[in-house]
Design a protein around this motif. Structure first.
Motif, PDB file in Angstrom:
ATOM      1  N   ARG F 157      31.887  36.214  36.869  1.00  9.21           N
ATOM      2  CA  ARG F 157      32.698  35.043  36.558  1.00  9.21           C
ATOM      3  C   ARG F 157      32.179  33.994  35.634  1.00  9.21           C
ATOM      4  O   ARG F 157      31.034  34.129  35.576  1.00  9.21           O
ATOM      5  N   ASP F 158      32.957  33.582  35.001  1.00 11.26           N
ATOM      6  CA  ASP F 158      32.517  32.517  33.807  1.00 11.26           C
ATOM      7  C   ASP F 158      32.728  31.197  34.770  1.00 11.26           C
ATOM      8  O   ASP F 158      33.327  31.155  35.974  1.00 11.26           O
ATOM      9  N   THR F 172      41.622  28.995  43.739  1.00 14.59           N
ATOM     10  CA  THR F 172      42.765  28.745  43.022  1.00 14.59           C
ATOM     11  C   THR F 172      43.245  30.169  42.228  1.00 14.59           C
ATOM     12  O   THR F 172      44.258  30.488  42.131  1.00 14.59           O
ATOM     13  N   SER F 173      42.048  30.942  41.995  1.00 16.96           N
ATOM     14  CA  SER F 173      42.385  32.359  41.638  1.00 16.96           C
ATOM     15  C   SER F 173      43.174  33.084  42.290  1.00 16.96           C
ATOM     16  O   SER F 173      44.171  33.685  42.065  1.00 16.96           O
ATOM     17  N   LEU F 174      42.713  33.028  43.810  1.00 15.54           N
ATOM     18  CA  LEU F 174      43.500  33.773  44.811  1.00 15.54           C
ATOM     19  C   LEU F 174      45.009  33.179  44.741  1.00 15.54           C
ATOM     20  O   LEU F 174      45.969  34.060  44.931  1.00 15.54           O
ATOM     21  N   MET F 175      45.261  32.059  44.726  1.00 14.41           N
ATOM     22  CA  MET F 175      46.545  31.511  44.733  1.00 14.41           C
ATOM     23  C   MET F 175      47.485  31.619  43.518  1.00 14.41           C
ATOM     24  O   MET F 175      48.537  32.258  43.671  1.00 14.41           O
ATOM     25  N   GLU F 229      43.906  37.124  37.258  1.00 14.58           N
ATOM     26  CA  GLU F 229      43.172  38.507  37.470  1.00 14.58           C
ATOM     27  C   GLU F 229      42.049  38.258  38.208  1.00 14.58           C
ATOM     28  O   GLU F 229      41.495  39.090  39.136  1.00 14.58           O
ATOM     29  N   LEU F 230      41.443  37.133  38.397  1.00  8.05           N
ATOM     30  CA  LEU F 230      40.109  37.090  38.994  1.00  8.05           C
ATOM     31  C   LEU F 230      40.505  37.009  40.535  1.00  8.05           C
ATOM     32  O   LEU F 230      39.819  37.663  41.393  1.00  8.05           O
ATOM     33  N   ALA F 237      38.307  42.866  46.627  1.00  7.08           N
ATOM     34  CA  ALA F 237      37.027  43.173  47.139  1.00  7.08           C
ATOM     35  C   ALA F 237      37.108  42.777  48.487  1.00  7.08           C
ATOM     36  O   ALA F 237      36.419  43.195  49.589  1.00  7.08           O
ATOM     37  N   ALA F 238      37.795  41.730  48.916  1.00 14.70           N
ATOM     38  CA  ALA F 238      37.737  41.152  50.326  1.00 14.70           C
ATOM     39  C   ALA F 238      38.415  42.174  51.114  1.00 14.70           C
ATOM     40  O   ALA F 238      37.761  42.518  52.289  1.00 14.70           O
TER      41      ALA F 238
END
Lengths: 253, 253, 253, 253, 253, 253
Positions: F157-158, F172-175, F229-230, F237-238
């Motif tokens: 991750r950045d 926020t990525s998940l959302m 994408e993240l 993964a989860a």
């Protein structure tokens, strides 16, 4: 012998009666009933219905009337003096433990006979909860005016008042019949705003802290239509229907 | 006018009286009292002392007697029928909420007058807890036989029985005086084992599930020395001392 | 070997001892004890009595002294710093669960030995409640000064002070005997108003938020009569009587 | 002067110290610790860390060590004797009320220093709940081995044992250092099945009634690697890191 | 924009809307609904009514539909699998805390829209209790079939079934309209004994452990009269009346 | 068939599946998630992980996903609107009763899958308490980011943000992956103070009323590194790790 006051019996009399008798557990309230009625009105009326119903059952079925739970859920009357109230949780717990006591001494049928509107959800919920945990008990729980509503509404009346209302013509009539000295007829409020009342059965609307917050009289309907004669008719009608319900309980296998 | 039944007053009468009056909150029990006494004995005796004391106070001080809390902490009597009991927690909570009700309507002095031994720790603990949270209330909490012990012990008596005992000659005497029809004198047990009793004040000993587990009569002392005349003397003595205690409360700044 | 500190034993030693031994469960308080005594006085004195009594029992009976419940019901001392207090409900629940733990590991006899007046109703009520639910346990519950009152009062003393009082000459004497470095003798208040005390046994009077609200010293009696020698005598007397009570418990069938 | 035992101070000393001091509230347990350790191990170790950390803080900051809450949440050890346990709800309530007491007497910084794994969720949840309701308190809550984990893990050790484990080489080492007479070295179990342990931080797995149900020794790791010297190093390391954390709390604005 | 799903809004959108909007708090149940319906029926129907009513209110009034409390008071269904139930006390407490949350974020009008009969007393009692303690909230609490009873009863229907009944033709119709794939029409029980039902409003009768103890189908009425078309009509009618009630709430000063 | 939505099954389907299936009980929260995310984020993400994990388990093991407990322990977010919160006690009681429901209908394996940090102690403590009382249940309780931490941290991750953080780049990525329309990307706060976070595992520090009292954004980390994408990678993964954990539970004897 049908009507028996629990507190006047001996332990062994109760032990012998319990399995076949019906116990009435009266629940009521001590709270303001307008400027003209005594604060014990709910208990007095409820006990009168309980005793009269027990008498009306007839000699072949024993009905034991317990001492009343005087103290109900009356926080909505607290802006007025004269209110001895329990929280809803406490009231429900007390009733649960009294049902437990009655079951442990051998009773199998209990009528929770209520005389205060503020207790109506609590007695029904507690009855459900108790019987689900102790299935040998058969419980009916309701206010005397709901059990006998059809008969009470059928009695002709002058004036636009509701049954039971609060401290209005219905309750004032009963009190005038039971103990007229306790009614200050010179203080009966005439007219004035009605207490709001739910227009739809089983739907509760509450605002401004509950319905009695700022009401000028604490009376739900015009109380001036109350008469002792009407009270006598109400008591007889209630006792007759409650007695029939008791018989029905006793006849359930 | 000194003695006033709370439930027979109107809200406005109570509101006017509360700040200067003393309220008596009677706590008692419905439980077995041997083969010969009614199960309501504790409430009946406690209410009789409350009313007589209120009368004895005299006309210049208002004493308001609340409806009794009929149901006490009586699980130790449960092997017998006739017991309507609350758990200790529930009893304490009910009393706490009743003190709260009395304070909210304006009372500043409350006598918790107890008539059942099983409540003695609960009423005192609740009084402490309540007043620590609401310091404007002044509470005295005790059993009538403890408040008036010196006077009661001073009355000459035949027979070796204790005050109050349980369903023995002390309580049977009071009942014979108050309502002789309710005492089944033919069933009074004679002799038999005494109930164990603490030999040391403020020390509690419990075994075998509490003191009434397997007792053959459920009576603490020989009840055969009870007489109506002795009951009259006990009631008078208790009322006199309780009245003096009420006066003392009222005179506290 | 008679005296055993619970926390210093292994699980298997406890398992082997429990059925025939007597457990002492000390209950006390951490609270202000005047300007001159440490706040842990109640626990220190109670533990000293517990240990001395266990020794005095003699080698043929095992007495296991549990770690103390340091925290009592001390809200009436809250205007002063140094008070670590539980509500009455919490204190009673903790004690109930400790009795349950002792029963589950095999003990059948427990002495709840109390060293703080504010706990006295709670320990007795909890003992009653617990044994009614679990009849295999035999419990005695009381304060050491009540168990040994006759012996303590029989010791000659100068000065008009009560037993136990609060932080007065009785408790100060014990502390001077147990750990004189912890008593600030230069700060012992002399004279001043006494704390009010109930004149009648088993009757509680509370006003002004409980008895310590505005008291200038937080001491119940003149503490200046306390001496280490008196403390030694008090400890010996208490230990002797408590030991006798423990023997009596062990001899109960 | 840095280390102060709460119970040995007077009320006025505490009142003066509280605003600027840090209070340590030790929470531990009385429970089985294998066949070889005393049941009070958790309390003894936790108090030793508390006292040593308070000393290590240095003379310019007052650290007050409260009497320990001896009784933890140990129901998972109940198949073994020697367990004095509270339910999780009761433990949390007690800690909440102790935090409240400390706040009321003037403390603003409290370290809840835990010495029993079963309490770890309860102390952290209670700290959150308390501070959300009373924002003037600053609380750190954790087990001493978690606070000092990095330093403890850095100490070289023989044998494969975990920190803290239960009654294994870590705790046995501390006990051998603190009070070797209390360790029955002849009873140390060698080998045998390990107690299961969570492989993933913050994830709890429970089956078969909790992790000690049927375990043959009640010990989590091989305890035979414990030495007094290792215990000394563990105590020093823990005290040093806890002392640093206390300083950090005190320096928070 | 009228219908808003609470969980899809941001905190700031909610904060802006709350003072003038009406919040719907749906309460339902997960429990057996006969052999043919999914266990989530109560929640699905209640949410459908909530959303449709919010739409029907029109664009000038914001109605925010909260995520449902899925879990109701369903212990009377426990003999069957598929029941996720809370005790009555827990259900009431959850609802109380949700009302508190809504009030704290700025809402002043809440409709507790219920879709499970077993919750009916609890939602009304909780609404009363909450508003008495927090008078700035205006709450209406009722089941959608009670709020819209007149309109629902007016829809012509074949077959003798009651509204709502349990898993009978009324609920099956709604489910057939909402998600026909979830109804196993081949498993609809035909005929068989009806579940007993109270003949008198506000009077509860319970025996044999609650009404579903030994019932062969767990269905209250013949479910074979259910149709998707009837379900559509029921949903429209309920939504229309509930929308009108919401408007009425918003127009209250 | 592996993934099954509890509420869409019939009672008899559930009864047949329960003994061999694994139930997932999702616990989450409705609370503020910064200016840019919907308040339902925790529930949406937790349900997405639950469903994806159930799918990933494969067809030979049934996994039943219960309706979520939407309402968590979120009082620390209360200064912001949009929070529907339960007290810790209530949350724990609800979860306890849901575990009890699942056990009664036949489940023997339950994964309590959590999606809100404030619940982490409560779910683990409740799992312990429940299984100690009902040993036939096997429970794993943890947050999805803790169960899958190693895999989540391994994803490149950045930006410097933590997992999970609160409303930062992780959530926020998940959302953004699950429902991009619900993310107000124009409102993502950039920079600003981070929320404080515990530096030491298992040690909780609380001051100023809990960590969100006066925070300017209510976001724990820079949220500007979040991408859909993240989010996809995090979800995969989860789900993969949670699925493996479910398999492991099912394979336990």
């Amino acid at each position: 012998m049908a009507h028996l006051a629990f507190e006047r019996l001996t332990r062994d009399e109760i032990g012998a009666l319990a399995p076949s008798a019906v116990a009435i557990m009266p629940t009521a309230a001590i709270e303001q009933h307008g400027p003209h009625n005594p604060v014990g009105l709910d208990t007095m009326c409820c006990m009168a219905v309980a005793r009269s119903a027990a008498q009306a059952v007839g000699p072949d079925l024993n009905v034991v009337v317990c001492p009343p739970l005087h103290f109900g859920s009356s926080h909505h009357h607290l802006p007025w003096p004269g209110v001895l109230t329990l929280t809803g949780d406490t009231f429900g717990t007390v009733l649960y433990e009294l049902l437990d006591s009655l079951r442990m001494m051998g009773f199998r049928r209990v009528l929770v006979l209520n005389g205060h509107g503020g207790n109506e959800f609590l007695i029904q919920q507690t009855a459900r909860d108790y019987v689900m945990a102790h299935r040998e008990l058969h419980v009916v729980a309701g206010s005397y005016w709901d059990i006998a509503r059809a008969a009470l509404e059928a009695i002709p009346r002058d004036g636009d008042f509701s049954i039971p209302g609060h401290a209005g013509s219905f309750e004032t009539s009963l009190m005038l019949h039971l103990d007229p000295e306790l009614v200050h007829t010179d203080l009966v409020p005439v007219g004035g705003p009605k207490l709001p009342r739910s227009a739809v059965a089983n739907v509760t609307e509450v605002r401004d802290g509950g319905y009695l917050g700022d009401h000028p009289t604490g009376v739900s309907d015009d109380a001036s239509h109350g008469t002792a004669e009407l009270g006598r008719q109400y008591l007889d009608a209630a006792a007759t229907v409650v007695a029939a319900r008791i018989r029905e309980m006793a006849e359930t296998a």
